[in-house]
Design a protein around this motif. Sequence first.
Motif, PDB file in Angstrom:
ATOM      1  N   HIS A 131      -7.257  -2.413   2.631  1.00 19.00           N
ATOM      2  CA  HIS A 131      -7.639  -1.125   2.054  1.00 19.00           C
ATOM      3  C   HIS A 131      -8.763  -1.288   1.030  1.00 19.00           C
ATOM      4  CE1 HIS A 131      -3.822  -0.071   3.960  1.00 19.00           C
ATOM      5  NE2 HIS A 131      -4.301   1.150   3.995  1.00 19.00           N
ATOM      6  N   GLU A 162       0.852  -1.178   0.000  1.00 18.69           N
ATOM      7  CA  GLU A 162       0.000   0.000   0.000  1.00 18.69           C
ATOM      8  C   GLU A 162       0.887   1.226   0.000  1.00 18.69           C
ATOM      9  OE1 GLU A 162      -3.456   2.217  -0.121  1.00 18.69           O
ATOM     10  OE2 GLU A 162      -3.149   0.069  -0.367  1.00 18.69           O
ATOM     11  N   GLN A 207      -4.151  -3.570  -4.706  1.00 24.64           N
ATOM     12  CA  GLN A 207      -4.426  -3.013  -3.385  1.00 24.64           C
ATOM     13  C   GLN A 207      -4.544  -4.176  -2.413  1.00 24.64           C
ATOM     14  OE1 GLN A 207      -8.248  -0.964  -3.101  1.00 24.64           O
ATOM     15  NE2 GLN A 207      -7.346   0.639  -1.849  1.00 24.64           N
TER      16      GLN A 207
END
Length: 326
Positions: free
Chosen positions: A160, A4, A156
């Motif tokens: 998240h 991330e 991702q």
Amino acid sequence: MPYEHGMLVGQPRVEDGQIQPYHMSMNKNLQELAVEGRSGAAPGPGPSADSRVPPAGKAQEALQQRYRVGSLLGRGGFGSVFAATRLSDGAPVAIKRVPRNRVRHWDELPDGTSAPLEIVLLDKVSTGFPGVVQLLEWLELPNNIVMVLERPERSQDLLHFIQARRFLSEEVARQLFRQVLEAVRHCTSRGVLHRDIKPENILVDLATGQAKLIDFGCGAYLQDTAYTHFAGTLSYSPPEWTHLGWYHGEAATIWSLGILLHQMVCGQHPFRRGRKISWDHQLSLPQRLSPECQDLIRWCLSMHFLDRPSLEDLFYDPWIQDIHLP
């Protein structure tokens, strides 16, 4: 360890009973690390298999001559992960750096090369299977171990991915959860136990919807007998570890999968804020969830390990198969 951008996320992990600190000093940027030690390339497809960096024996070229290193993707108790680009073909990769003094367990690769256990385990499970991150190359430097891993261009971590949507619909959660089950079954078939299944360690390819299991830093060989040393994230540890000091690999995995599914469809950890799990705990679930989904979460989070489903049981569960019971 999540991929991330610029985020320091996750929870303290434990290796052999010791909590590893998350913040580590970075003495050198990866771009400054010369490749002076051993080097190996894992077999199997990478971002572009035809242009994969071949085994180099004692590599002499500097890392920056092969990769352009970008931003920090994540940092954890076992190392740091950077975004990078392979200069030979422009393929996006992730470069994970682990200080040698944090590598507690070593083993041998099939060719007899001594390597950190994380690399040996990845070598067993990452070839030819899309649900596990591919190890493209690894480098042994005087002070660090460097792993070059595949990185989908648009990706991702699942934590998240969930947070961006507050929670996932059962349909989306089912598609991703099935893939995680397939990845766990694949690892099990190769004799590997991940031991740190959580949203941060699942990467979602946003272009294809493919889920990939990442970060085998807490991994171990699968064994039939109980484990008496814990490695992983404490908030995902099963009650038998907390109360009795041992756990079985499959039962502990099922417990963590139950927490994972709860996080997917509810948007939060079922046992958050450090609340200790009691033997008579009552799990409260939103009424909007289907009875099949609620039943599966409660089954996986059975307090007694013998009451939990096996991994194979999960594949035949009505919710997994999208069967609505009367």
